[in-house]
Each structure stands twice: as structure tokens, then as C-alpha cells.
Design a protein around this motif. Structure first.
Motif, PDB file in Angstrom:
ATOM      1  N   VAL A 179     120.477  33.378  18.701  1.00  0.00           N
ATOM      2  CA  VAL A 179     121.324  33.658  19.590  1.00  0.00           C
ATOM      3  C   VAL A 179     122.926  33.521  19.358  1.00  0.00           C
ATOM      4  CG1 VAL A 179     121.815  33.001  21.992  1.00  0.00           C
ATOM      5  CG2 VAL A 179     119.505  32.625  21.242  1.00  0.00           C
ATOM      6  N   PHE A 180     123.298  34.815  19.929  1.00  0.00           N
ATOM      7  CA  PHE A 180     124.849  35.023  19.865  1.00  0.00           C
ATOM      8  C   PHE A 180     125.590  34.645  21.392  1.00  0.00           C
ATOM      9  CE2 PHE A 180     122.851  37.362  16.400  1.00  0.00           C
ATOM     10  CZ  PHE A 180     123.781  37.104  15.276  1.00  0.00           C
ATOM     11  N   ARG A 181     126.914  34.614  21.349  1.00  0.00           N
ATOM     12  CA  ARG A 181     127.498  34.662  22.528  1.00  0.00           C
ATOM     13  C   ARG A 181     128.687  35.817  22.150  1.00  0.00           C
ATOM     14  NH1 ARG A 181     127.200  31.444  26.971  1.00  0.00           N
ATOM     15  NH2 ARG A 181     125.627  29.637  26.901  1.00  0.00           N
ATOM     16  N   PRO A 182     128.257  37.007  21.842  1.00  0.00           N
ATOM     17  CA  PRO A 182     129.324  38.068  21.516  1.00  0.00           C
ATOM     18  C   PRO A 182     130.506  38.012  22.518  1.00  0.00           C
ATOM     19  CG  PRO A 182     127.474  38.897  21.735  1.00  0.00           C
ATOM     20  CD  PRO A 182     126.968  37.598  22.389  1.00  0.00           C
ATOM     21  N   ILE A 183     131.784  38.358  21.884  1.00  0.00           N
ATOM     22  CA  ILE A 183     133.114  38.349  22.544  1.00  0.00           C
ATOM     23  C   ILE A 183     133.603  39.547  21.931  1.00  0.00           C
ATOM     24  CG2 ILE A 183     134.064  36.725  20.856  1.00  0.00           C
ATOM     25  CD1 ILE A 183     136.013  35.919  22.917  1.00  0.00           C
ATOM     26  N   GLY A 184     134.147  40.029  23.013  1.00  0.00           N
ATOM     27  CA  GLY A 184     134.976  41.540  22.649  1.00  0.00           C
ATOM     28  C   GLY A 184     136.138  41.272  22.065  1.00  0.00           C
ATOM     29  N   MET A 185     136.533  42.094  21.095  1.00  0.00           N
ATOM     30  CA  MET A 185     137.878  41.929  20.413  1.00  0.00           C
ATOM     31  C   MET A 185     139.097  41.866  21.452  1.00  0.00           C
ATOM     32  SD  MET A 185     139.253  41.604  17.290  1.00  0.00           S
ATOM     33  CE  MET A 185     138.256  41.981  16.316  1.00  0.00           C
ATOM     34  N   GLU A 186     138.915  42.522  22.530  1.00  0.00           N
ATOM     35  CA  GLU A 186     140.128  42.797  23.425  1.00  0.00           C
ATOM     36  C   GLU A 186     140.399  41.294  24.052  1.00  0.00           C
ATOM     37  OE1 GLU A 186     139.777  45.641  26.290  1.00  0.00           O
ATOM     38  OE2 GLU A 186     139.793  47.175  24.687  1.00  0.00           O
ATOM     39  N   ASP A 187     139.193  40.760  24.380  1.00  0.00           N
ATOM     40  CA  ASP A 187     139.276  39.168  25.000  1.00  0.00           C
ATOM     41  C   ASP A 187     139.412  38.420  23.828  1.00  0.00           C
ATOM     42  OD1 ASP A 187     138.049  40.157  27.439  1.00  0.00           O
ATOM     43  OD2 ASP A 187     136.177  40.327  26.740  1.00  0.00           O
ATOM     44  N   LEU A 188     139.022  38.436  22.619  1.00  0.00           N
ATOM     45  CA  LEU A 188     139.731  37.467  21.640  1.00  0.00           C
ATOM     46  C   LEU A 188     141.279  37.587  21.461  1.00  0.00           C
ATOM     47  CD1 LEU A 188     139.281  35.340  19.494  1.00  0.00           C
ATOM     48  CD2 LEU A 188     138.638  37.098  17.891  1.00  0.00           C
ATOM     49  N   CYS A 189     141.674  38.857  21.497  1.00  0.00           N
ATOM     50  CA  CYS A 189     143.027  39.253  21.219  1.00  0.00           C
ATOM     51  C   CYS A 189     144.141  38.441  22.392  1.00  0.00           C
ATOM     52  CB  CYS A 189     143.207  40.609  21.161  1.00  0.00           C
ATOM     53  SG  CYS A 189     142.936  41.096  19.579  1.00  0.00           S
ATOM     54  N   ALA A 190     143.387  38.646  23.820  1.00  0.00           N
ATOM     55  CA  ALA A 190     144.083  38.195  24.985  1.00  0.00           C
ATOM     56  C   ALA A 190     144.308  36.838  24.779  1.00  0.00           C
ATOM     57  CB  ALA A 190     143.263  38.713  26.152  1.00  0.00           C
ATOM     58  N   ALA A 191     143.124  35.975  24.283  1.00  0.00           N
ATOM     59  CA  ALA A 191     143.104  34.503  24.214  1.00  0.00           C
ATOM     60  C   ALA A 191     144.281  34.191  23.342  1.00  0.00           C
ATOM     61  CB  ALA A 191     141.814  33.980  23.625  1.00  0.00           C
ATOM     62  N   ILE A 192     144.304  34.759  22.199  1.00  0.00           N
ATOM     63  CA  ILE A 192     145.328  34.460  20.997  1.00  0.00           C
ATOM     64  C   ILE A 192     146.682  34.734  21.630  1.00  0.00           C
ATOM     65  CG2 ILE A 192     146.158  35.286  18.896  1.00  0.00           C
ATOM     66  CD1 ILE A 192     143.089  35.630  18.160  1.00  0.00           C
ATOM     67  N   SER A 193     146.995  35.874  22.262  1.00  0.00           N
ATOM     68  CA  SER A 193     148.231  36.222  23.118  1.00  0.00           C
ATOM     69  C   SER A 193     148.551  35.240  23.822  1.00  0.00           C
ATOM     70  CB  SER A 193     148.087  37.404  23.570  1.00  0.00           C
ATOM     71  OG  SER A 193     149.318  37.762  24.233  1.00  0.00           O
ATOM     72  N   ASP A 194     147.881  34.559  24.773  1.00  0.00           N
ATOM     73  CA  ASP A 194     148.250  33.548  25.472  1.00  0.00           C
ATOM     74  C   ASP A 194     148.474  32.155  24.688  1.00  0.00           C
ATOM     75  OD1 ASP A 194     147.800  35.018  27.658  1.00  0.00           O
ATOM     76  OD2 ASP A 194     145.914  34.305  28.087  1.00  0.00           O
ATOM     77  N   LEU A 195     147.631  31.780  23.721  1.00  0.00           N
ATOM     78  CA  LEU A 195     147.596  30.692  22.978  1.00  0.00           C
ATOM     79  C   LEU A 195     149.021  30.590  21.973  1.00  0.00           C
ATOM     80  CD1 LEU A 195     143.888  29.947  22.414  1.00  0.00           C
ATOM     81  CD2 LEU A 195     145.614  28.740  23.542  1.00  0.00           C
ATOM     82  N   VAL A 196     149.406  31.624  21.709  1.00  0.00           N
ATOM     83  CA  VAL A 196     150.574  31.644  20.637  1.00  0.00           C
ATOM     84  C   VAL A 196     152.195  31.358  21.338  1.00  0.00           C
ATOM     85  CG1 VAL A 196     151.451  33.902  20.822  1.00  0.00           C
ATOM     86  CG2 VAL A 196     151.412  33.053  18.841  1.00  0.00           C
ATOM     87  N   GLN A 197     151.798  31.151  22.442  1.00  0.00           N
ATOM     88  CA  GLN A 197     153.310  30.978  23.346  1.00  0.00           C
ATOM     89  C   GLN A 197     153.538  29.408  23.108  1.00  0.00           C
ATOM     90  OE1 GLN A 197     154.873  33.174  24.735  1.00  0.00           O
ATOM     91  NE2 GLN A 197     153.450  34.684  24.463  1.00  0.00           N
ATOM     92  N   PRO A 198     154.689  29.287  22.907  1.00  0.00           N
ATOM     93  CA  PRO A 198     155.258  27.602  22.690  1.00  0.00           C
ATOM     94  C   PRO A 198     154.522  26.749  23.745  1.00  0.00           C
ATOM     95  CG  PRO A 198     157.064  29.182  22.532  1.00  0.00           C
ATOM     96  CD  PRO A 198     155.785  29.933  23.320  1.00  0.00           C
ATOM     97  N   ASP A 199     154.520  26.955  24.999  1.00  0.00           N
ATOM     98  CA  ASP A 199     153.889  25.951  25.956  1.00  0.00           C
ATOM     99  C   ASP A 199     152.467  26.019  26.190  1.00  0.00           C
ATOM    100  OD1 ASP A 199     153.904  28.768  26.926  1.00  0.00           O
ATOM    101  OD2 ASP A 199     154.638  28.000  28.918  1.00  0.00           O
ATOM    102  N   ALA A 200     151.636  26.664  25.366  1.00  0.00           N
ATOM    103  CA  ALA A 200     150.156  26.803  25.369  1.00  0.00           C
ATOM    104  C   ALA A 200     149.621  25.583  24.731  1.00  0.00           C
ATOM    105  CB  ALA A 200     149.667  27.845  24.604  1.00  0.00           C
ATOM    106  N   PRO A 201     148.401  25.221  25.263  1.00  0.00           N
ATOM    107  CA  PRO A 201     147.727  24.092  24.780  1.00  0.00           C
ATOM    108  C   PRO A 201     147.768  23.932  23.471  1.00  0.00           C
ATOM    109  CG  PRO A 201     146.371  25.042  26.453  1.00  0.00           C
ATOM    110  CD  PRO A 201     147.426  26.053  26.214  1.00  0.00           C
ATOM    111  N   ALA A 202     148.021  22.583  22.700  1.00  0.00           N
ATOM    112  CA  ALA A 202     147.865  22.283  21.443  1.00  0.00           C
ATOM    113  C   ALA A 202     147.120  21.169  20.979  1.00  0.00           C
ATOM    114  CB  ALA A 202     149.398  22.168  21.254  1.00  0.00           C
ATOM    115  N   ARG A 203     146.728  21.248  19.794  1.00  0.00           N
ATOM    116  CA  ARG A 203     146.060  20.370  18.889  1.00  0.00           C
ATOM    117  C   ARG A 203     144.617  20.312  19.652  1.00  0.00           C
ATOM    118  NH1 ARG A 203     148.848  17.520  15.746  1.00  0.00           N
ATOM    119  NH2 ARG A 203     147.369  15.805  15.284  1.00  0.00           N
ATOM    120  N   VAL A 204     143.942  21.518  19.976  1.00  0.00           N
ATOM    121  CA  VAL A 204     142.729  21.677  20.419  1.00  0.00           C
ATOM    122  C   VAL A 204     141.979  22.645  19.518  1.00  0.00           C
ATOM    123  CG1 VAL A 204     143.543  21.517  22.953  1.00  0.00           C
ATOM    124  CG2 VAL A 204     143.562  23.472  21.876  1.00  0.00           C
TER     125      VAL A 204
END
Length: 431
Positions: A179-204
Motif C-alpha cells: 500500500v502506498f499513499r501517493p503524493i503529487g509532486m506539486e503538493d510536495l513542492c508546496a509543502a517544501i515552499s512553506d517549510l523553507v521559511q524561517p518561521d516555519a516549524p522546526a526540529r520535526v
């Protein structure tokens, strides 16, 4: 922001680089073999790196002016040019240490679902150790473990799935219930775009996947529907029967031929390729699309169907072409040697020249066949094959023009071979 992406030549890294560049970030793209990558993405600033050799001292000057680092480097298993421990642990740790030393606090590390030594694969063990190396540092790190990442542009495991879908009538699948939980590349890129910001969650550290659970069988059927190939009968191949094919994939890896049909892939499939993205979704409010929705967002085109059908047809064609040349050279020096001398004599060559031409031609055939089978500079070898065949046609046309009308077609039969070489050269790109 100025963001450095290690592994920007890869499947995930190249998409992240393009997405961040589109958003207006300055992107420094690092990877191996950047000459080809630079021609495909000339708007990025490319630098060469190699996790097999680079230490923290090599990374420190590269990190000047960098605000965040994203590490996408990964290999499936050891092989010619690939070293799992170097890619996932030693090389990654050197980059992470350099970030700590130079004050680059935000580091996003792309790991993988099933990064656990309990899987029994060196890949998972090394992925786990690489994560540990990052967690030990005082950085604002984020570790993402994607399940199956799907995109219009494919490479590796998803390319293999499409190739299986391109087979007519019957689709062989090892297992089928994974069983997979496929994720679209656009959704993964959106997640990374949010998480790269300085005020994003850290040490997770989070598993990253879509909301739809999809078995291997359902994955194959879904891709076939998307490609327009219709229904298929799925053959669940016993593992004992599939084992030689995966063992061959391991051997080919040491010849520089990378394929997803390797024993590491089988171990990871059996251990965990799903993950649990609930923590990531709850913490970030992400709304990734399901597998069916990702496919429905972009209809399959001609190039997608060609890629699927060529997935297995092209390697078979390359092997047939290589064996054609190799066996021709062997026959000329063994059981067909007398016939070869008869042809050369009928063409009017002197005995000394006959011997030279026989050995030269046989050596040429052998070298071309071996190079094609070893996948060494396939485009160049294909071009030499075509040029050499034209020379063969010209020589026989001048000395033995009657062979054009020979019932066995010794001249006419080489034209399909040249067409095959041309097709192989035209489709040599793999990513």
C-alpha cells in the motif's frame, strides 16, 4: 531567499528547484553531472558537488550567502558510481555540519518512508543514520519522508510502474498488495515552499503522503486508465520467480545501468512504502490531493503513452542490437570464417588484405556489440554503427553489387538494423 538544493539533478530535486525559482527565490542547484542539467535549466546557478568526496570544508564556501538548504541526494543502492553510505550518511553529514558552522540554520532533508534499519536494506539503514546525523545538530531542521511521489515527468520507481502498464494483455506485479499513499509532486513542492521559511516549524520529522491509500494493483490499474490502455489482467509473480530479475538488476547496477528492479526496492516494498502523513497534515493544514485526483488534473498525452510502451521495448531493442553485432563478430572468427574468406576473395581482395579485413571487421563488430550491451555512450556507438554499416554497404556495392539481389539479403537486411540504432539513439535520455 537564496536556497541551495543538493541533488538538484534528481527527480524530486529538479522539481523543487524549478518550483522555488518560479516563486522568485534565488536557487543554487548542486549535483553531479551538471553539464546536462545546466542545458535543461539554464536559469539556475549550478555548482558541482559529490557526496562521495566532499567534506564540510568543501561546502563552507558554497554556503556563503545561503539562507536555507534542501538536501535531495539519494541512491537506491551501491553500484558503479553510487555509494549508499556516502550519499545518505557521510556526504549528507558533511553538508549538515557545514550548515551549522556557517550559520545556515534552515535545513530540509528529503528522506524516505520506511527509513528504518528493520527493513533489512542498507538503503533504509543509511537513510536512518543520515536523519540521525541531522537531528544531532543545533539547526532548524525538517525531515520529510515522502511515500510514492508522482508527477507527469517520471524516473525510477514510477517509470517502472508505467513501463509495466505499457505491456499488452498482462501486467506482471511482484506482490500487489503493498500500500502506498501517493503524493503529487506539486503538493510536495508546496509543502517544501512553506517549510523553507524561517518561521516555519522546526526540529520535526514527518511522513508525507496523500489521503488516498492505493495498493500496487490499484496503482497499475489507475495508471492504465490514465494512459488510455484499458483493463488488464494482473499476474502476481511469485517472489522466487522474480528473484533472478532483481538479482540481474543488482548486477547491472555495477555496470552503471540503473534500474528500479533491484533487491533493495523489493525489501522496501515489503517493509513500508505507505507511512502515516496524519502528523504532517495536522501540523501544517496541508491538503494534498489523492492519487486519482493527481492523475485527473493532467490528461495523458502521446509522449506519456510512448514512454510507457518503450519502457521495456527499448531495453530489449538495445540488447538485440548489441547481441546482433557481438554474435556477428564471433561468427566471423569461428564457424563462418570460411564463408567470410570466400566473400572477400570473390570481391577481389589479396590474401593479406583478406586477413586484415576479417580481423578488423570482426574486432569492430565485437567492440560495437560489447559497448552497446554495456550501455557505454549509446548515442555515439549508435552513430558509429550506422556509419560503419554505410561503409559496409558502399564496399559491397563497389565490389559485389550482385549481393543486392541475393535471396538472403545480406545488404538489404542491414537497413532495419540501422533504423533500430537510430531509434535507440533518439530515445537514449532516461531523465
Amino acid at each position: 531567499m537564496h536556497i541551495l538544493i543538493a541533488g538538484a539533478t534528481g527527480f524530486i530535486g529538479s522539481h523543487i528547484a524549478a518550483d522555488l525559482r518560479r516563486q522568485g527565490h534565488t536557487v543554487t542547484a548542486a549535483g553531479r553531472g551538471i553539464e546536462r542539467a545546466r542545458s535543461l535549466a539554464p536559469d539556475l546557478h549550478w555548482i558541482a558537488c559529490d557526496f562521495r568526496h566532499d567534506g564540510a570544508a568543501d561546502w563552507r564556501p558554497r554556503l556563503a550567502g545561503i539562507d536555507a538548504v534542501i538536501n535531495c541526494v539519494g541512491v537506491l543502492q551501491d553500484g558503479l558510481g553510487d555509494h549508499s553510505r556516502a550519499a545518505h550518511v557521510d556526504g549528507a553529514a558533511a553538508l549538515f555540519a557545514a550548515c551549522a558552522e556557517t550559520g545556515v540554520r534552515r535545513v530540509i532533508h528529503i528522506s524516505a518512508v520506511g527509513a528504518d534499519a528493520a527493513s533489512g536494506s542498507a538503503y533504509a539503514r543509511d537513510k536512518q543514520d543520515g536523519e540521525a546525523a541531522l537531528k544531532a545538530l543545533d539547526l532548524d531542521w525538517v525531515i520529510l519522508r515522502p511515500s510514492l511521489v508522482i508527477a507527469r515527468n517520471v524516473y525510477g520507481g514510477t517509470a517502472l510502474v508505467r513501463a509495466l502498464c505499457g505491456l499488452p494483455w498482462l501486467t506482471p506485479v511482484v506482490g500487489g498488495k503493498q500500500v502506498f499513499r501517493p503524493i503529487g509532486m506539486e503538493d510536495l513542492c508546496a509543502a517544501i515552499s512553506d517549510l523553507v521559511q524561517p518561521d516555519a516549524p522546526a526540529r520535526v520529522s514527518w511522513d508525507v503522503g496523500g489521503p488516498q491509500r492505493v495498493s500496487m494493483d490499484e496503482l497499475v490499474r489507475g495508471y492504465r486508465r490514465w494512459l488510455g490502455f484499458g483493463k488488464t489482467r494482473i499476474w502476481h509473480v511469485p517472489r522466487w520467480l522474480a528473484a533472478p530479475a532483481f538479482g540481474l538488476g543488482d548486477a547491472l547496477g555495477w555496470l552503471g545501468v540503473r534500474t528500479s528492479m533491484r533487491t533493495t526496492a523489493l525489501k522496501q516494498l515489503d517493509f513500508d512504502v505507505e507511512g502515516d502523513p496524519s502528523d504532517w497534515i495536522a501540523a501544517t493544514g496541508a491538503t494534498p490531493r489523492g492519487f486519482d485526483a493527481c492523475l485527473a488534473s493532467a490528461p495523458a498525452g502521446l509522449q506519456d503513452r510512448w514512454h510507457a510502451r518503450l519502457g521495456f521495448a527499448r531495453p530489449v531493442a538495445r540488447w538485440v542490437l548489441g547481441l546482433y553485432w557481438l554474435i556477428t563478430g564471433i561468427l566471423s572468427l569461428t564457424i563462418a570464417r570460411g564463408d567470410a574468406y570466400d566473400v572477400l576473395q570473390a570481391a577481389g581482395y589479396e590474401p593479406a588484405m583478406q586477413t586484415f579485413l576479417l580481423w578488423f571487421g570482426s574486432a569492430f563488430d565485437l567492440s560495437m556489440g560489447l559497448a552497446m550491451l554495456a550501455k557505454w555512450r549509446v548515442r555515439l556507438i549508435s552513430a558509429i554503427m550506422i556509419a560503419g554499416t554505410f561503409a559496409y554497404i558502399l564496399a559491397l556495392s563497389l565490389t559485389l553489387p550482385s549481393l543486392w539481389a541475393d535471396a538472403l539479403g545480406p545488404i538489404l537486411k542491414v537497413f532495419p538494423m540501422m533504423a533500430l540504432a537510430l531509434m535507440i539513439a533518439a530515445t537514449e535520455d532516461e531523465r
